[in-house]
Design a protein around this motif. Structure first.
Motif, PDB file in Angstrom:
ATOM      1  N   HIS A 119     -45.532  18.537 -48.410  1.00  0.00           N
ATOM      2  CA  HIS A 119     -44.628  17.398 -48.310  1.00  0.00           C
ATOM      3  C   HIS A 119     -43.453  17.631 -49.252  1.00  0.00           C
ATOM      4  CE1 HIS A 119     -47.035  16.630 -51.882  1.00  0.00           C
ATOM      5  NE2 HIS A 119     -46.085  15.802 -52.306  1.00  0.00           N
ATOM      6  N   TYR A 120     -42.519  16.704 -49.269  1.00  0.00           N
ATOM      7  CA  TYR A 120     -41.413  16.774 -50.219  1.00  0.00           C
ATOM      8  C   TYR A 120     -41.357  15.472 -51.006  1.00  0.00           C
ATOM      9  CZ  TYR A 120     -38.943  13.641 -47.042  1.00  0.00           C
ATOM     10  OH  TYR A 120     -38.606  12.557 -46.267  1.00  0.00           O
ATOM     11  N   ASP A 121     -40.629  15.481 -52.103  1.00  0.00           N
ATOM     12  CA  ASP A 121     -40.356  14.269 -52.869  1.00  0.00           C
ATOM     13  C   ASP A 121     -38.856  14.041 -52.897  1.00  0.00           C
ATOM     14  OD1 ASP A 121     -43.077  13.773 -53.669  1.00  0.00           O
ATOM     15  OD2 ASP A 121     -42.871  15.434 -55.084  1.00  0.00           O
ATOM     16  N   THR A 122     -38.441  12.794 -52.956  1.00  0.00           N
ATOM     17  CA  THR A 122     -37.020  12.484 -53.050  1.00  0.00           C
ATOM     18  C   THR A 122     -36.569  12.393 -54.503  1.00  0.00           C
ATOM     19  OG1 THR A 122     -37.487  10.114 -52.849  1.00  0.00           O
ATOM     20  CG2 THR A 122     -36.966  11.313 -50.825  1.00  0.00           C
ATOM     21  N   PRO A 133     -37.273  20.871 -57.773  1.00  0.00           N
ATOM     22  CA  PRO A 133     -36.151  19.998 -57.439  1.00  0.00           C
ATOM     23  C   PRO A 133     -36.493  19.122 -56.245  1.00  0.00           C
ATOM     24  CG  PRO A 133     -35.468  22.305 -57.634  1.00  0.00           C
ATOM     25  CD  PRO A 133     -36.961  22.286 -57.607  1.00  0.00           C
ATOM     26  N   LYS A 134     -35.824  18.005 -56.143  1.00  0.00           N
ATOM     27  CA  LYS A 134     -36.053  17.100 -55.014  1.00  0.00           C
ATOM     28  C   LYS A 134     -35.828  17.823 -53.698  1.00  0.00           C
ATOM     29  CE  LYS A 134     -33.000  14.121 -56.581  1.00  0.00           C
ATOM     30  NZ  LYS A 134     -32.342  14.829 -57.715  1.00  0.00           N
ATOM     31  N   LEU A 135     -36.625  17.453 -52.698  1.00  0.00           N
ATOM     32  CA  LEU A 135     -36.549  17.929 -51.315  1.00  0.00           C
ATOM     33  C   LEU A 135     -37.123  19.329 -51.098  1.00  0.00           C
ATOM     34  CD1 LEU A 135     -33.084  16.562 -50.110  1.00  0.00           C
ATOM     35  CD2 LEU A 135     -35.306  15.428 -50.122  1.00  0.00           C
ATOM     36  N   TRP A 136     -37.666  19.945 -52.146  1.00  0.00           N
ATOM     37  CA  TRP A 136     -38.397  21.196 -51.931  1.00  0.00           C
ATOM     38  C   TRP A 136     -39.790  20.846 -51.395  1.00  0.00           C
ATOM     39  CZ3 TRP A 136     -37.741  26.568 -52.780  1.00  0.00           C
ATOM     40  CH2 TRP A 136     -36.433  26.930 -53.097  1.00  0.00           C
ATOM     41  N   TRP A 137     -40.155  21.424 -50.271  1.00  0.00           N
ATOM     42  CA  TRP A 137     -41.475  21.199 -49.686  1.00  0.00           C
ATOM     43  C   TRP A 137     -42.530  21.890 -50.528  1.00  0.00           C
ATOM     44  CZ3 TRP A 137     -42.108  18.123 -45.402  1.00  0.00           C
ATOM     45  CH2 TRP A 137     -40.936  17.758 -44.735  1.00  0.00           C
ATOM     46  N   HIS A 138     -43.679  21.238 -50.707  1.00  0.00           N
ATOM     47  CA  HIS A 138     -44.728  21.859 -51.512  1.00  0.00           C
ATOM     48  C   HIS A 138     -46.103  21.339 -51.099  1.00  0.00           C
ATOM     49  CE1 HIS A 138     -43.254  18.251 -53.610  1.00  0.00           C
ATOM     50  NE2 HIS A 138     -44.482  18.079 -54.081  1.00  0.00           N
ATOM     51  N   SER A 139     -47.023  22.272 -50.985  1.00  0.00           N
ATOM     52  CA  SER A 139     -48.440  21.925 -50.873  1.00  0.00           C
ATOM     53  C   SER A 139     -49.078  22.245 -52.212  1.00  0.00           C
ATOM     54  CB  SER A 139     -49.125  22.703 -49.743  1.00  0.00           C
ATOM     55  OG  SER A 139     -49.039  24.099 -49.970  1.00  0.00           O
ATOM     56  N   VAL A 140     -50.099  21.471 -52.576  1.00  0.00           N
ATOM     57  CA  VAL A 140     -50.713  21.604 -53.896  1.00  0.00           C
ATOM     58  C   VAL A 140     -52.221  21.744 -53.726  1.00  0.00           C
ATOM     59  CG1 VAL A 140     -50.912  20.636 -56.208  1.00  0.00           C
ATOM     60  CG2 VAL A 140     -48.894  20.100 -54.816  1.00  0.00           C
TER      61      VAL A 140
END
Length: 354
Positions: free
Chosen positions: A173-176, A252-259
């Motif tokens: 997902h991404y974060d804003t 940074p904001k809007l970088w997609w990431h799975s954790v």
């Protein structure tokens, strides 16, 4: 302590390591100005090894898991929290149900202390159900925790949140907001994709989500799933970082990431903030408004608006009124010179039909 960070950028006067990462050497402890200049402004993910290694909560886990639980219990305010719980069959991979109908996990509300005990018991029991608590503000759940485990590179108004659970995987997902994630206990693997990979990630619904943000359906699917043929382009650009206790990752904001929490018991503290906001209005809100105003207009008109957005908003060629003296820029002058309020008032008037 030095930053000793490793960034995933591929440009700049840095040493490229054998695994393709770029090592950014810092000679002194990070301070807020250097963090903004060297880490946040470039807009690339950066690993900061050992950034929080001296936190008391990290050191408490050096002894045993029980010592860490005792440390957290000192601050427990007795608040209840919502836990995500998954059957062993999902192997800790929290996701949608079949055909996006529902989810493959359940939610249960319980006191924070009781949840910690259940998570610790599950971590010690092979084959037990997975469980985690996520995004809990420490000021509400663990008052006093932030004061003992501070991060002076961030403004004091940026407050920490805690994530604790068994081995698990959170969907891509991404974060804003900008995100600084600090591993306190266990290990985490972050897999990142740049914002412009969105066209190859096969993103799910934006209004039917697991935890607030839309997720990539392709990133959580089996390799070479025929439903997502373009995902190979995104996979080739993936950046993978493994973090141990004491390490941190700036995203940074809007970088997609799975954790992936890869140890039996894991604890992470993260910070969300917008380091470059001029006011309270969020870019995501602007995007939603643009969707209803522009997205279904004819191709030629959308192309025309794209040109105007580039000229006035994204500004690849610089300020749109660079050919005029600054005194003649009007509301296109600096937002901090009062133009933020002027533009916002004009927008609100237009939205009201004025």
């Amino acid at each position: 302590m030095s930053i000793g960070s490793r960034a995933c950028a591929t440009t700049g006067p840095h040493e490229v390591t054998a695994n393709g990462e770029v090592r950014v050497e810092q000679s002194a402890s990070p301070d807020p100005e250097r963090f903004v200049r060297d880490v946040a402004v470039p807009g690339r993910p950066v690993v900061l090894r050992g950034l929080c290694a001296d936190w008391p909560v990290v050191r408490s886990h050096d002894g045993s898991r029980a010592a860490l639980l005792d440390y957290l219990a000192r601050f427990d305010a007795g608040q209840s929290a919502e836990a995500f719980i998954g059957d062993p069959a999902i192997a800790g991979r929290y996701d949608y149900g079949k055909d996006l109908a529902g989810f493959n996990f359940t939610r249960e509300t319980m006191p924070f202390g009781a949840a910690l005990t259940r998570i610790a018991d599950a971590a010690a029991t092979p084959g037990a159900r997975s469980m985690y608590l996520g995004s809990l503000p420490t000021d509400a759940y663990l008052p006093g925790f932030a004061a003992e485990n501070s991060l002076p590179i961030l403004p004091p108004t940026v407050r920490p949140r805690i994530w604790v659970g068994t081995a698990s995987s959170v969907a891509c997902h991404y974060d804003t907001f900008d995100n600084l994630a600090c591993v306190v206990a266990g290990t985490r693997r972050f897999t990142l994709y740049p914002p412009d990979a969105i066209t190859s990630l096969y993103v799910g619904p934006i209004d039917h989500t697991m935890a607030g943000q839309p997720v990539s359906l392709a990133a959580g699917a089996a390799p070479d799933d025929p439903r997502y043929p373009d995902f190979a382009a995104a996979r080739a650009r993936a950046l993978v970082f493994d973090l141990a206790a004491g390490d941190a990752l700036y995203m940074p904001k809007l970088w997609w990431h799975s954790v992936e929490a890869t140890a039996p018991f894991n604890l992470l503290v993260n910070y969300w903030w917008d380091g470059f906001a001029s006011g309270p209005d969020a870019p995501y809100t602007t995007m939603l408004l643009a969707m209803i105003a522009i997205a279904e207009r004819p191709d030629a008109e959308r192309a025309a608006w794209r040109a105007f957005f580039d000229h006035y908003v994204f500004r690849p060629d610089g300020h749109p009124l660079a050919h005029l003296p600054a005194a003649q820029h009007g509301i296109l002058g600096s937002l901090r010179a009062g133009n933020y309020g002027r533009i916002r008032a004009a927008v609100m008037k237009l939205l009201r039909g004025g």
